[in-house]
Design an enzyme around this catalytic site. Sequence first.
Site, PDB file in Angstrom:
ATOM      1  N   ALA A  61       0.842  -1.206   0.000  1.00  0.00           N
ATOM      2  CA  ALA A  61       0.000   0.000   0.000  1.00  0.00           C
ATOM      3  C   ALA A  61       0.878   1.257   0.000  1.00  0.00           C
ATOM      4  O   ALA A  61       1.998   1.239   0.487  1.00  0.00           O
ATOM      5  CB  ALA A  61      -0.900  -0.006   1.221  1.00  0.00           C
ATOM      6  N   GLY A 102       0.691  -5.744  -0.124  1.00  0.00           N
ATOM      7  CA  GLY A 102      -0.115  -5.723  -1.341  1.00  0.00           C
ATOM      8  C   GLY A 102       0.698  -6.078  -2.571  1.00  0.00           C
ATOM      9  O   GLY A 102       0.150  -6.618  -3.542  1.00  0.00           O
ATOM     10  N   GLU A 105       0.633  -9.742  -2.687  1.00  0.00           N
ATOM     11  CA  GLU A 105      -0.738 -10.177  -3.012  1.00  0.00           C
ATOM     12  C   GLU A 105      -1.015  -9.996  -4.504  1.00  0.00           C
ATOM     13  O   GLU A 105      -1.656 -10.837  -5.137  1.00  0.00           O
ATOM     14  CB  GLU A 105      -1.741  -9.399  -2.159  1.00  0.00           C
ATOM     15  CG  GLU A 105      -1.663  -9.808  -0.683  1.00  0.00           C
ATOM     16  CD  GLU A 105      -2.586  -9.020   0.217  1.00  0.00           C
ATOM     17  OE1 GLU A 105      -2.473  -7.776   0.218  1.00  0.00           O
ATOM     18  OE2 GLU A 105      -3.422  -9.621   0.902  1.00  0.00           O
ATOM     19  N   GLU A 125       1.521  -7.142   7.269  1.00  0.00           N
ATOM     20  CA  GLU A 125       0.339  -6.464   7.806  1.00  0.00           C
ATOM     21  C   GLU A 125       0.178  -6.644   9.320  1.00  0.00           C
ATOM     22  O   GLU A 125      -0.295  -5.749  10.024  1.00  0.00           O
ATOM     23  CB  GLU A 125      -0.924  -6.958   7.100  1.00  0.00           C
ATOM     24  CG  GLU A 125      -1.088  -6.460   5.672  1.00  0.00           C
ATOM     25  CD  GLU A 125      -0.218  -7.185   4.650  1.00  0.00           C
ATOM     26  OE1 GLU A 125       0.539  -8.113   5.029  1.00  0.00           O
ATOM     27  OE2 GLU A 125      -0.291  -6.821   3.470  1.00  0.00           O
TER      28      GLU A 125
END
Length: 699
Positions: A61, A102, A105, A125
Amino acid sequence: MTAKYEVHGSVAVITLDNPPVNGLGHATRLGITDGLQKANADAAVKSIVLAGAGKAFSGGADIKEFGTPKALAEPNLLSVILAVENSSKPVVAAVHTVCMGGGLELALGCHYRIAAPGTNVALPEVKLGLIPGAGGTQRLPRALGVEPALNMIVSGEPVKSELLAQIPGQKLFDRMSASAESLAEEALAFAQAIADTRPLPLVRNLPCKHRNGDAYFQFARNMVKGMAKNFPAPLKCVDAVEAATKKRFDDGMLYERENFINLMWTPESRALRHIFAAERAASKIPDVPEDTVKREIKSVAVIGAGTMGGGIAMNFLNAGIPVKMLEMKQEALDKGIATIRKNYESQVKRGKLKQDKYEQRMGLLSTTLSYDDLKDADLVIEAVFEEMGVKEKVFKELDRVMKPGAILASNTSTLDVNQIAAFTKRPQDVVGMHFFSPANVMKLLEVIRGEKTAKDVLATVMAVSKKIRKTAVVSGVCDGFIGNRMIEQYGRQGGFLLDEGCTPAQVDKAMEKFGMAMGPFRMGDLAGNDIGWAIRKRRYTEKPDMKYSKTADLLCEKGRFGQKTGAGWYDYVPGKRDAIPNAEVVKMIEDHRAAQGITPRKISDEEIVQRLVYALVNEAAHILEEGIASRASDIDMVYLMGYGFPIYRGGPMLYADQIGLFNVVQSMKRFAQNPLDDAKFWQPAPLLAKLAAEGKTFN
Ligand code: NAI
């Protein structure tokens, strides 16, 4: 543009380009979906490579968007990953250097992945009190296997790509490139090679099973429970990975999402995200531009080889920076060096430090009795006795010998840095570097900005502190700076509580239950009660109307200075740190209470916590208002890194914000009614009163 689109022959390359770590901000996400559309519409393109420019594939992010509507704006990360999965042409992620959160991911959503060796791969996270929220908990176990994936998700720690590639049966990386340099070329060749393979493989379709599922997850929960302490996220990581093994993929995704959102609202995650932002904010000084040219620090001198000098020196040796120590007498030098040696040797014994590293570090250390030997150091830190006369002598000598442009720092904890600067003809080069004891261990460094301290000196010291792995917070000049000025009020409340009916153990227990690493009385015993005593003696003449409990003075009159004398508020057994309550001390407190005609009352843990913590908050509000600290989050960092304030509460200011400043002020007004407390102190600081009245917060 924060994502580039190019076509090389039959391969389209979408390159994330959002420095420093290709954070997946809104523009970058749009760049990816646009690129996918273009590539799918172009008949000449057969396959697609998703790559990262510069120093990362992607760090996840974009922290610049944290908490803003842009973070969630469509296409959000989940939609981007769906678009990748749904591409009719194969998408190959080419990952290097950093592939985290992210970013990982996103890579897991691609049909294929090729990795450069040395890539740091992580789902961090959990460190923000969250679980991965874009499929990480569902796809990583499928790609990597349940156990290694769970370890990564629960710890948040990065693992090198080449280690992951060795896990038997792993499907995380289809291929490793020979080197980081050859990644782009190898990714192109790989994309060409698989261009016509159908059906396109998707991680979501891989099986996800554990042979001994129930027993394994029970074991994992037991392990995690012990480590997670007050944080809910690590257990939720286990739940989510278990869901990956038991639910259909789409149901697992919903389960992950729901838990991710619930965790977002927990005070623990708010605290961790606050600290993450606060740490970054603290390194920025409002009126010192980020591009300020810094002075070069290649060598350091330390004056005084005592408790602090030795610890300070170790910080630099650990970072590979040579240190020269100066003392007045050879014996003092020898003693100082022996302590450093002992410290390192114990690290070697415990397997924390390799023998050759230890020798390397000691090799960087030299000593002298003569100031003239220091003249070439780029930074000199003074840690001599805490007396203005001694500091004056030292700084006059330093002014005489040090080369122009050298930074002259003092580790003073109570003296006026402006006065120290005035002993030299170069006050612009003088700054405070207030380390905390033990200086080689404690993360906090208060950087004291004198009236005349030059901006490039501040910028340099902030950069140096990063090198020696400290969290530096800038404080203006005042008595006690940020941390100790606040702790004095906290300690004063502790004293009143004894007068009113508490024992030291009761107060300490209440604060430790709240989460403090140590209650105020155990802390006093550790730091030495004589230090507070000396400060109070000064206060009795400087500020005769300031109210104090006399119990701490009575304790010191008995010579009970704390751990160093084997006795303080508690007793201590040599070699151990356990605090053993002492009946005589309790009786001393009771006698003193009786002599003042006070009838003891039962005091709740809640009152203890409120009085101590709100005392910090009120003093902090004054500190903010006076501009001694530039932001509330800096004060939180001081307390989290230097005073054992519980991480999961995010610091005293965030704690007050979460309670609500209106409620905090109401409690203060109540405390002001207590005749045994200090009504004047409990007048809310004007800034606090104003924020409370306006329904605002510190942060
Ligand atoms: P210490 O007494 O352990 O060490 C001071 C050393 O300075 C001694 O080895 C002494 O021989 C040497 N020294 C004295 N005068 C000198 C001179 N003119 N030239 C060269 N060396 C000289 O004291 P400590 O605890 O290390 O404190 C040093 C400074 O650090 C003080 O300013 C203190 O306020 C500050 N400080 C102390 C903390 C603590 O917890 N002990 C925490 C933060 C700051």
